[in-house]
Enzyme design. Structure first.
Site, PDB file in Angstrom:
ATOM      1  N   ALA A   1       0.798  -1.230   0.000  1.00  0.00           N
ATOM      2  CA  ALA A   1       0.000   0.000   0.000  1.00  0.00           C
ATOM      3  C   ALA A   1       0.830   1.279   0.000  1.00  0.00           C
ATOM      4  O   ALA A   1       0.267   2.367   0.078  1.00  0.00           O
ATOM      5  CB  ALA A   1      -0.931   0.000   1.218  1.00  0.00           C
TER       6      ALA A   1
ATOM      7  N   SER B   1       2.899   2.402  -2.435  1.00  0.00           N
ATOM      8  CA  SER B   1       3.216   2.981  -3.747  1.00  0.00           C
ATOM      9  C   SER B   1       2.252   2.461  -4.800  1.00  0.00           C
ATOM     10  O   SER B   1       1.525   1.487  -4.576  1.00  0.00           O
ATOM     11  CB  SER B   1       4.661   2.638  -4.163  1.00  0.00           C
ATOM     12  N   GLY B   2       2.254   3.120  -5.934  1.00  0.00           N
ATOM     13  CA  GLY B   2       1.575   2.631  -7.117  1.00  0.00           C
ATOM     14  C   GLY B   2       0.134   2.232  -6.927  1.00  0.00           C
ATOM     15  O   GLY B   2      -0.685   2.962  -6.357  1.00  0.00           O
TER      16      GLY B   2
ATOM     17  N   GLY C   1      -1.182  -0.028  -5.054  1.00  0.00           N
ATOM     18  CA  GLY C   1      -1.616  -0.241  -3.679  1.00  0.00           C
ATOM     19  C   GLY C   1      -2.078   1.038  -3.007  1.00  0.00           C
ATOM     20  O   GLY C   1      -3.121   1.068  -2.339  1.00  0.00           O
TER      21      GLY C   1
ATOM     22  N   ASP D   1       6.471  -8.116   5.709  1.00  0.00           N
ATOM     23  CA  ASP D   1       7.413  -8.469   4.658  1.00  0.00           C
ATOM     24  C   ASP D   1       6.988  -9.823   4.115  1.00  0.00           C
ATOM     25  O   ASP D   1       7.159 -10.850   4.782  1.00  0.00           O
ATOM     26  CB  ASP D   1       8.838  -8.528   5.221  1.00  0.00           C
ATOM     27  N   LEU D   2       6.426  -9.826   2.935  1.00  0.00           N
ATOM     28  CA  LEU D   2       5.899 -11.065   2.364  1.00  0.00           C
ATOM     29  C   LEU D   2       6.996 -12.072   2.051  1.00  0.00           C
ATOM     30  O   LEU D   2       6.703 -13.242   1.787  1.00  0.00           O
ATOM     31  CB  LEU D   2       5.089 -10.756   1.103  1.00  0.00           C
TER      32      LEU D   2
ATOM     33  N   ASN E   1      -2.106  -7.179  -3.280  1.00  0.00           N
ATOM     34  CA  ASN E   1      -1.632  -6.319  -4.357  1.00  0.00           C
ATOM     35  C   ASN E   1      -0.118  -6.296  -4.498  1.00  0.00           C
ATOM     36  O   ASN E   1       0.402  -6.078  -5.592  1.00  0.00           O
ATOM     37  CB  ASN E   1      -2.154  -4.893  -4.107  1.00  0.00           C
TER      38      ASN E   1
ATOM     39  N   SER F   1      -1.265 -11.314 -13.385  1.00  0.00           N
ATOM     40  CA  SER F   1      -0.803 -10.630 -14.590  1.00  0.00           C
ATOM     41  C   SER F   1      -1.024 -11.560 -15.770  1.00  0.00           C
ATOM     42  O   SER F   1      -0.978 -12.786 -15.635  1.00  0.00           O
ATOM     43  CB  SER F   1       0.689 -10.303 -14.480  1.00  0.00           C
TER      44      SER F   1
ATOM     45  N   TYR G   1      18.023 -20.584 -13.025  1.00  0.00           N
ATOM     46  CA  TYR G   1      17.098 -19.479 -12.763  1.00  0.00           C
ATOM     47  C   TYR G   1      16.888 -18.646 -14.012  1.00  0.00           C
ATOM     48  O   TYR G   1      17.831 -18.305 -14.728  1.00  0.00           O
ATOM     49  CB  TYR G   1      17.635 -18.586 -11.654  1.00  0.00           C
TER      50      TYR G   1
END
Length: 309
Positions: free
Chosen positions: A29, A31-32, A34, A80-81, A107, A162, A182
């Site tokens: 939440a 920035s952007g 969120g 912190d996800l 988000n 997305s 990776y």
């Protein structure tokens, strides 16, 4: 038809909708999309819990929103996800706020990061975009069920995915890139496919207890999400989007990019449409690999095992 489309904004979606008495959690939440999502929901009367990695920054955003909406009820919570421990702490903090939840908007996210691992050893994009949100969602389910019982209408869980999910399926055998080399594009795509699969299984498991789940493609928008991208990465994005002329040239505004999430969270048009994949304030169709119920169930069980620490 609601008349909405790719240029519809959050305020247009919420025109005439009264969210007083409702409580929402919005991740990412600060920035952007969120920040815009939190602002729009607060402007329509919702109490909003702003969850972000930097709790001080979340509090500052809450103050800015109060400057525009003086009577807004806002709470800031650090999460912190990429760290299971802080996700559990954030769920406890939300519990202390003591409000039944009506809306959870997953988000936050990272995109095309260099190789890295979360605090718990997960590949960074899969761990942040999927596993962090998976754990937060499951921990908050009792509060969402309470919200549904109180209001008499289903609580909604909206997860920002997305259209990049179409490029690669989730590798259930090696989601954290332990055995395979990776690739940042593969990793991002599988994390976004995981967002859709979580939505499918969440709807399957919890629809009868008052939960409706939606996955959202916000569209292409210039936000801080692209901070890890190099010139070569943008060239690769252009190559991958070659089948959609003008996709990268016609960027959405932030209010337009956040609109589908807000529509998913609030629109009566979606009653009974739980589990859907949404884009441009309408119902779309996810790729088959991200909508398969067998894969969705398997990913859910894997995610439970990985986050049980």
């Amino acid at each position: 038809m609601n008349g909405f489309g790719p240029d519809t904004t959050t305020d247009e979606v919420l025109a005439g909708i009264d969210l007083r008495g409702r409580t929402a959690v919005v991740t990412g939440a600060t920035s952007g999309l969120g920040t815009e999502t939190a602002r729009a929901l607060a402007a329509s009367g919702a109490a909003v819990i702003l969850a972000a990695r930097d709790g001080t920054a979340a509090a500052a955003v809450a103050d800015r929103i109060r400057g525009e909406i003086p009577d807004a009820e806002l709470h800031a919570v650090a999460v912190d996800l990429a760290d299971v421990r802080t996700v559990r702490a954030a769920a406890r903090r939300i519990d202390e706020i003591g409000r039944p939840l009506d809306l959870l908007l997953n988000n936050a996210g990272v995109m095309y990061t260099p190789f890295g691992r979360t605090a718990d050893g997960f590949e960074l994009q899969f761990g942040t975009n999927h596993l962090g949100h998976f754990l937060l969602t499951t921990l908050l389910l009792p509060h969402l069920q309470d919200g549904a019982r109180r209001s008499g209408t289903p609580a909604r869980v909206v997860t920002v995915s997305s259209d990049a999910h179409r490029a690669h399926a989730v590798d259930l055998g090696d989601p954290n890139f332990v055995e395979r080399p990776y690739d940042k594009f593969v990793a991002y795509a599988q994390s976004k496919a995981a967002n859709v699969l979580m939505t499918v299984e969440l709807q399957h498991r919890y629809a009868d207890s008052g939960i409706q789940a939606f996955a959202v493609h916000p569209g292409v928008c210039a936000t801080g999400l692209s901070r890890y991208m190099s010139r070569d990465d943008f060239a690769e994005m252009k190559r991958m989007s070659a089948g959609k002329p003008g996709l990268l040239a016609n960027l959405k505004s932030i209010p337009a990019a956040a609109a589908t999430s807000v529509w998913a969270a609030t629109s009566a048009d979606l009653d009974g449409a739980g589990g859907a994949y949404l884009a441009d304030c309408g119902i779309g169709r996810a790729s088959a690999h991200a909508a398969d119920p067998v894969t969705a169930a398997a990913l859910w069980e894997l995610s439970e095992r990985l986050t049980a620490r």
